[in-house]
Design an enzyme around this catalytic site. Structure first.
Site, PDB file in Angstrom:
ATOM      1  N   ASP A  76       0.811  -1.202   0.000  1.00  0.00           N
ATOM      2  CA  ASP A  76       0.000   0.000   0.000  1.00  0.00           C
ATOM      3  C   ASP A  76       0.857   1.270   0.000  1.00  0.00           C
ATOM      4  O   ASP A  76       0.444   2.301  -0.521  1.00  0.00           O
ATOM      5  CB  ASP A  76      -0.940   0.005   1.208  1.00  0.00           C
ATOM      6  CG  ASP A  76      -2.130  -0.938   1.026  1.00  0.00           C
ATOM      7  OD1 ASP A  76      -2.357  -1.401  -0.107  1.00  0.00           O
ATOM      8  OD2 ASP A  76      -2.822  -1.214   2.025  1.00  0.00           O
ATOM      9  N   GLY A  77       2.072   1.199   0.581  1.00  0.00           N
ATOM     10  CA  GLY A  77       2.943   2.372   0.568  1.00  0.00           C
ATOM     11  C   GLY A  77       3.349   2.766  -0.841  1.00  0.00           C
ATOM     12  O   GLY A  77       3.368   3.953  -1.190  1.00  0.00           O
ATOM     13  N   ASN A 150      -4.194   8.951   2.328  1.00  0.00           N
ATOM     14  CA  ASN A 150      -4.600   8.421   3.633  1.00  0.00           C
ATOM     15  C   ASN A 150      -4.905   9.523   4.636  1.00  0.00           C
ATOM     16  O   ASN A 150      -6.027   9.627   5.121  1.00  0.00           O
ATOM     17  CB  ASN A 150      -3.505   7.530   4.212  1.00  0.00           C
ATOM     18  CG  ASN A 150      -3.689   6.068   3.902  1.00  0.00           C
ATOM     19  OD1 ASN A 150      -4.712   5.668   3.361  1.00  0.00           O
ATOM     20  ND2 ASN A 150      -2.687   5.265   4.240  1.00  0.00           N
ATOM     21  N   ARG A 178      -4.830  19.695  23.797  1.00  0.00           N
ATOM     22  CA  ARG A 178      -3.487  19.296  24.223  1.00  0.00           C
ATOM     23  C   ARG A 178      -3.384  17.798  24.014  1.00  0.00           C
ATOM     24  O   ARG A 178      -4.173  17.011  24.556  1.00  0.00           O
ATOM     25  CB  ARG A 178      -3.230  19.667  25.683  1.00  0.00           C
ATOM     26  CG  ARG A 178      -3.208  21.157  25.937  1.00  0.00           C
ATOM     27  CD  ARG A 178      -2.789  21.474  27.356  1.00  0.00           C
ATOM     28  NE  ARG A 178      -1.393  21.116  27.596  1.00  0.00           N
ATOM     29  CZ  ARG A 178      -0.964  20.350  28.584  1.00  0.00           C
ATOM     30  NH1 ARG A 178      -1.821  19.814  29.439  1.00  0.00           N
ATOM     31  NH2 ARG A 178       0.318  20.085  28.731  1.00  0.00           N
ATOM     32  N   TYR A 193      -3.456   4.829  10.225  1.00  0.00           N
ATOM     33  CA  TYR A 193      -3.054   5.368  11.525  1.00  0.00           C
ATOM     34  C   TYR A 193      -4.280   5.775  12.351  1.00  0.00           C
ATOM     35  O   TYR A 193      -4.333   5.559  13.568  1.00  0.00           O
ATOM     36  CB  TYR A 193      -2.136   6.566  11.286  1.00  0.00           C
ATOM     37  CG  TYR A 193      -1.429   7.130  12.498  1.00  0.00           C
ATOM     38  CD1 TYR A 193      -1.405   6.465  13.718  1.00  0.00           C
ATOM     39  CD2 TYR A 193      -0.761   8.343  12.400  1.00  0.00           C
ATOM     40  CE1 TYR A 193      -0.746   6.994  14.815  1.00  0.00           C
ATOM     41  CE2 TYR A 193      -0.091   8.878  13.490  1.00  0.00           C
ATOM     42  CZ  TYR A 193      -0.093   8.204  14.698  1.00  0.00           C
ATOM     43  OH  TYR A 193       0.559   8.742  15.780  1.00  0.00           O
ATOM     44  N   SER A 196      -5.668   2.915  14.355  1.00  0.00           N
ATOM     45  CA  SER A 196      -4.856   2.509  15.503  1.00  0.00           C
ATOM     46  C   SER A 196      -4.950   3.514  16.645  1.00  0.00           C
ATOM     47  O   SER A 196      -4.697   3.177  17.800  1.00  0.00           O
ATOM     48  CB  SER A 196      -3.385   2.332  15.079  1.00  0.00           C
ATOM     49  OG  SER A 196      -2.802   3.569  14.740  1.00  0.00           O
TER      50      SER A 196
END
Length: 300
Positions: A76-77, A150, A178, A193, A196
């Site tokens: 996928d990269g 993405n 924050r 990401y 996750s």
């Protein structure tokens, strides 16, 4: 530029670097496509690390002008990098995975030739995906521009304290947060990401942008899905070693008071899948939803 049923197409072949033994598979694809009468070209990076005499090398712009489709061999990269480059040219993308199934590279290596034959004959499922684009503004001047399939991620450096980020959506103040950072993801990126970090899955056909805080100080800072017509502005209020990255591949170092403006890109990408492909099959495989004893999890 949709794939048509006409013969003699120009097909760009993109191959992940440093893949042991890939030459045989590339030769098989070349022989197969050329045997069908198609012209095959390499992208410039592929041509630089693979030696196949007689195969022309092209830049992304040249591929955009000439190619009917691009076949990406890798993970996928590799697909992310090529998708960003070809997005302005509307070249359909076909993904062949090397080993593990990918969300975007979904054709197994051992079945690539018959599947490619069907896709190039017009038997495929086309799927459009949106992208994000963003500018970094410093003292009102744009100092960096990026595009993401993405996600766009603002995050603190390792060893630095929390970042304080001011977030506006369509000119309306949302919050000062924050945290270790903030992820802005497309539906495509909702399985990366953002997932996750606790974000929701967004079906690729949805028009949304998901904002997911990374380890927020206040547990009430929850993920939120915004319309993809939104303009999101993040201002760096405090923190050290803060950066913004686009698909984890392009980075810009940020100062306090810098502003990152994120919106949906006017470009989109098209993936060509085999007939019968299902997004839910991919989710089940990648997220291991199929791990139940035989016979369970089925409707009776």
């Amino acid at each position: 530029m949709p794939v048509t049923h006409a013969q003699n197409k120009t097909i760009a072949l993109v191959v992940r670097q440093n893949t042991d033994g890939i030459e045989e598979a590339v030769q098989n694809i070349l022989d197969f496509l050329q045997g069908l009468g198609h012209r095959v070209v390499f992208d410039a990076d592929t041509a630089a690390h693979l030696s196949f005499p007689g195969v022309a090398a092209m830049s992304a712009a040249e591929i955009g002008a000439a190619a009917d489709a691009a076949i990406v061999m890798g993970g996928d990269g590799t697909m992310l990098g090529m998708a960003r480059q070809l997005a302005p040219y509307d070249v359909p993308l076909i993904g062949i995975n090397q080993g593990r199934l990918g969300f975007m590279t979904d054709i197994p290596l051992d079945r690539m030739l018959p599947v490619l034959a069907e896709i190039l004959a017009g038997k495929f499922k086309a799927e459009r995906r949106t992208l994000l684009e963003g500018s970094v503004l410093r003292n009102g001047e744009a100092i960096h521009f990026g595009m993401a399939v993405n996600d766009v991620v603002v995050s603190r450096g390792a060893g630095a304290g929390m970042a304080e980020l001011r977030v506006e959506v369509d000119g309306h103040f949302m919050y000062n947060q924050r945290s270790d950072g903030l992820i802005m993801a497309t539906p495509t990126g909702s399985t990366a990401y953002a997932l996750s970090a606790g974000g929701p899955l967004l079906h690729p056909s949805l028009g949304g942008i998901v904002l997911v805080p990374i380890a927020p100080h206040a547990l009430s800072n929850r993920p939120i899905v915004l319309p993809d017509s939104s303009e999101i502005v993040i201002q760096i209020m405090s923190g050290r070693d803060i950066s913004v990255n686009f698909d984890m591949q392009t980075f810009a170092s940020l100062n306090q008071q810098d502003r990152i403006v994120i919106r949906r890109s006017p470009h989109s990408i098209t993936f060509l899948h085999p007939e019968g492909w299902s997004y839910y099959d991919t989710l089940r495989e990648k997220l291991h939803w199929n791990e139940y004893p035989s016979g369970e999890g089925k409707l009776h």
